[in-house]
Design a protein around this motif. Sequence first.
Motif, PDB file in Angstrom:
ATOM      1  N   ILE A  42      45.020  43.430  38.346  1.00 39.89           N
ATOM      2  CA  ILE A  42      43.745  44.135  38.229  1.00 39.89           C
ATOM      3  C   ILE A  42      43.227  44.508  39.603  1.00 39.89           C
ATOM      4  N   ASP A  43      42.892  45.765  39.751  1.00 39.31           N
ATOM      5  CA  ASP A  43      42.357  46.294  41.001  1.00 39.31           C
ATOM      6  C   ASP A  43      40.832  46.405  40.860  1.00 39.31           C
ATOM      7  N   PHE A  44      40.105  45.728  41.718  1.00 44.79           N
ATOM      8  CA  PHE A  44      38.639  45.772  41.656  1.00 44.79           C
ATOM      9  C   PHE A  44      38.147  47.056  42.318  1.00 44.79           C
ATOM     10  N   ARG A  45      38.307  48.131  41.612  1.00 43.99           N
ATOM     11  CA  ARG A  45      38.066  49.452  42.172  1.00 43.99           C
ATOM     12  C   ARG A  45      36.636  49.923  41.914  1.00 43.99           C
ATOM     13  N   ASP A  46      36.213  50.862  42.740  1.00 42.30           N
ATOM     14  CA  ASP A  46      34.839  51.340  42.668  1.00 42.30           C
ATOM     15  C   ASP A  46      34.648  52.500  41.699  1.00 42.30           C
ATOM     16  N   ASP A  47      35.740  53.176  41.344  1.00 43.38           N
ATOM     17  CA  ASP A  47      35.572  54.420  40.583  1.00 43.38           C
ATOM     18  C   ASP A  47      35.530  54.223  39.079  1.00 43.38           C
ATOM     19  N   ILE A  48      35.458  52.963  38.610  1.00 42.32           N
ATOM     20  CA  ILE A  48      35.334  52.727  37.173  1.00 42.32           C
ATOM     21  C   ILE A  48      33.898  52.347  36.835  1.00 42.32           C
ATOM     22  N   ASP A  49      33.517  52.638  35.613  1.00 43.48           N
ATOM     23  CA  ASP A  49      32.160  52.319  35.144  1.00 43.48           C
ATOM     24  C   ASP A  49      32.152  51.160  34.154  1.00 43.48           C
ATOM     25  N   ILE A  50      33.250  51.046  33.384  1.00 43.02           N
ATOM     26  CA  ILE A  50      33.337  50.004  32.354  1.00 43.02           C
ATOM     27  C   ILE A  50      34.648  49.239  32.517  1.00 43.02           C
ATOM     28  N   PHE A  51      34.550  47.917  32.481  1.00 42.71           N
ATOM     29  CA  PHE A  51      35.727  47.046  32.460  1.00 42.71           C
ATOM     30  C   PHE A  51      35.804  46.391  31.088  1.00 42.71           C
ATOM     31  N   LEU A  52      36.973  46.532  30.434  1.00 49.33           N
ATOM     32  CA  LEU A  52      37.170  45.921  29.113  1.00 49.33           C
ATOM     33  C   LEU A  52      38.147  44.758  29.239  1.00 49.33           C
ATOM     34  N   ALA A  53      37.712  43.579  28.787  1.00 46.51           N
ATOM     35  CA  ALA A  53      38.513  42.361  28.874  1.00 46.51           C
ATOM     36  C   ALA A  53      38.928  41.903  27.481  1.00 46.51           C
ATOM     37  N   ILE A  54      40.107  41.288  27.396  1.00 46.65           N
ATOM     38  CA  ILE A  54      40.600  40.719  26.133  1.00 46.65           C
ATOM     39  C   ILE A  54      41.023  39.272  26.381  1.00 46.65           C
ATOM     40  N   ASN A  55      40.652  38.381  25.471  1.00 47.11           N
ATOM     41  CA  ASN A  55      41.123  36.998  25.513  1.00 47.11           C
ATOM     42  C   ASN A  55      42.294  36.880  24.542  1.00 47.11           C
ATOM     43  N   TYR A  56      43.502  36.942  25.051  1.00 43.82           N
ATOM     44  CA  TYR A  56      44.671  37.165  24.211  1.00 43.82           C
ATOM     45  C   TYR A  56      45.014  36.031  23.261  1.00 43.82           C
ATOM     46  N   PHE A  57      45.147  36.390  21.988  1.00 44.04           N
ATOM     47  CA  PHE A  57      45.666  35.562  20.899  1.00 44.04           C
ATOM     48  C   PHE A  57      44.839  34.318  20.609  1.00 44.04           C
ATOM     49  N   GLY A  58      43.711  34.146  21.285  1.00 48.06           N
ATOM     50  CA  GLY A  58      42.845  33.013  20.998  1.00 48.06           C
ATOM     51  C   GLY A  58      43.002  31.838  21.942  1.00 48.06           C
ATOM     52  N   TYR A  59      43.879  31.968  22.941  1.00 52.43           N
ATOM     53  CA  TYR A  59      44.054  30.886  23.911  1.00 52.43           C
ATOM     54  C   TYR A  59      42.891  30.908  24.901  1.00 52.43           C
ATOM     55  N   SER A  60      42.174  29.800  25.003  1.00 52.29           N
ATOM     56  CA  SER A  60      41.032  29.772  25.915  1.00 52.29           C
ATOM     57  C   SER A  60      41.468  29.895  27.371  1.00 52.29           C
ATOM     58  N   ASN A  61      42.732  29.544  27.672  1.00 53.48           N
ATOM     59  CA  ASN A  61      43.202  29.649  29.054  1.00 53.48           C
ATOM     60  C   ASN A  61      43.654  31.062  29.416  1.00 53.48           C
ATOM     61  N   THR A  62      43.520  32.025  28.480  1.00 51.88           N
ATOM     62  CA  THR A  62      43.768  33.424  28.855  1.00 51.88           C
ATOM     63  C   THR A  62      42.454  34.159  29.088  1.00 51.88           C
ATOM     64  N   ASN A  63      41.331  33.446  29.067  1.00 52.89           N
ATOM     65  CA  ASN A  63      40.053  34.132  29.253  1.00 52.89           C
ATOM     66  C   ASN A  63      40.007  34.773  30.639  1.00 52.89           C
ATOM     67  N   MET A  64      39.194  35.805  30.756  1.00 52.99           N
ATOM     68  CA  MET A  64      39.161  36.617  31.965  1.00 52.99           C
ATOM     69  C   MET A  64      37.867  36.412  32.751  1.00 52.99           C
ATOM     70  N   ASP A  65      37.404  35.168  32.783  1.00 48.56           N
ATOM     71  CA  ASP A  65      36.116  34.849  33.403  1.00 48.56           C
ATOM     72  C   ASP A  65      36.025  35.308  34.859  1.00 48.56           C
ATOM     73  N   LEU A  66      37.082  35.083  35.631  1.00 48.08           N
ATOM     74  CA  LEU A  66      37.043  35.434  37.047  1.00 48.08           C
ATOM     75  C   LEU A  66      36.908  36.937  37.244  1.00 48.08           C
ATOM     76  N   TYR A  67      37.604  37.695  36.411  1.00 51.56           N
ATOM     77  CA  TYR A  67      37.557  39.154  36.516  1.00 51.56           C
ATOM     78  C   TYR A  67      36.202  39.684  36.047  1.00 51.56           C
ATOM     79  N   ILE A  68      35.702  39.090  34.985  1.00 52.51           N
ATOM     80  CA  ILE A  68      34.384  39.495  34.491  1.00 52.51           C
ATOM     81  C   ILE A  68      33.318  39.249  35.562  1.00 52.51           C
ATOM     82  N   LYS A  69      33.376  38.086  36.187  1.00 54.16           N
ATOM     83  CA  LYS A  69      32.403  37.757  37.229  1.00 54.16           C
ATOM     84  C   LYS A  69      32.470  38.761  38.379  1.00 54.16           C
ATOM     85  N   LYS A  70      33.687  39.099  38.804  1.00 51.37           N
ATOM     86  CA  LYS A  70      33.856  40.007  39.934  1.00 51.37           C
ATOM     87  C   LYS A  70      33.318  41.400  39.610  1.00 51.37           C
TER      88      LYS A  70
END
Length: 355
Positions: free
Chosen positions: A90-118
């Motif tokens: 994932i590139d933390f780029r400036d030219d996007i307006d919306i970031f869409l995250a998925i927590n894959y298959f229900g595993y809590s350890n695939t959550n995207m908390d760090l990316y969401i925070k950034k």
Amino acid sequence: MEIGSEFWKFNENLDCNNLEFWNIGKDTKFTLSGRTSIYYVLENILKSKQIRKAYLPSYSCYSMAEPFLDLGIEVEYYDVYYNEDLKYDIDFRDDIDIFLAINYFGYSNTNMDLYIKKFKEQGKIVIEDITHSIFSSKRYNENSDYLIGSLRKWMPIASGGIVVNMNSNFELELNSKSNEKLIDIKKSAMQNKKDYIENSNNILKDTFMNQYAQSGKVLNEDYKNYSIDEESLKIIMGIDIDKIVNSRVENAKIIYEKLKNNMNIRFLIQDYNEKDGLLFVPIMLEHNLRDNLRKYLIEKKVYLPIHWPLEEKINNIFERELSLICDQRYTKKQISEYIDLIIEYLKTISIGQEE
């Protein structure tokens, strides 16, 4: 007994009160589908903001991008791939307006908390798809702006999506009615499949399969701004959620235990904390082996899906992934028996390789 494919008509008691479970964020609504939820969120955002580009995962169903494209929003994909485990590029780029995250298959350890925070720190809008994680020990990230999800993948309902505004009320009204054409087709299909499952009436199989396919076409053509149908909402609010979660946990544990030492198989997500209610247990095999195994299981009336067709996106998961079913329709014995079919088939492959 068949394993897999679409849910059939629900015939259990609805004795639970799940209102608190679904009370998420500031404003929660139930829609026709997950796609409907995405479109509704975007319409509300566009009412006050200009949106040019959204950043979506490469490992996802094409239908997720459809609402963005329908509203004239450019879509760019970040890479989700397999390298001994599920990985993100994932590139933390400036030219996007919306970031869409998925927590894959229900595993809590695939959550995207760090990316969401950034992305939140950069002032971007975050939409979190909780389709897979709605019954996980960690269901969503409280810092997300919006939550969307499809509930039809979890239980026997004719329609069902969820959409949540985490910070305020939605400005736009959602149509109070559902897509009646779709609901009628889907209910008929679910009843026909129930009769097929309970009475082994093979005459009905082509009928309900055609109806499920037809319902998919109707959804593709007319998915915007509809609410969930009343019967499906009643099921969502009254179904035994603990039973769903506990059954999926126990079934997933069986799958991990029986396959953990198999040399032909790798789990897409290696660690399972045995608390998450999983949507599926995804495994990775060599491409030809995956396809041949799937054909063999179909002959045994075990229908395992593959997630997701590549379309125009690039990732290295689709060609090797197979989603193992672990849902509440099946007992631990039934799960164990179909996993044994997989093990026996893979043994014949290993013997052939040795010879």
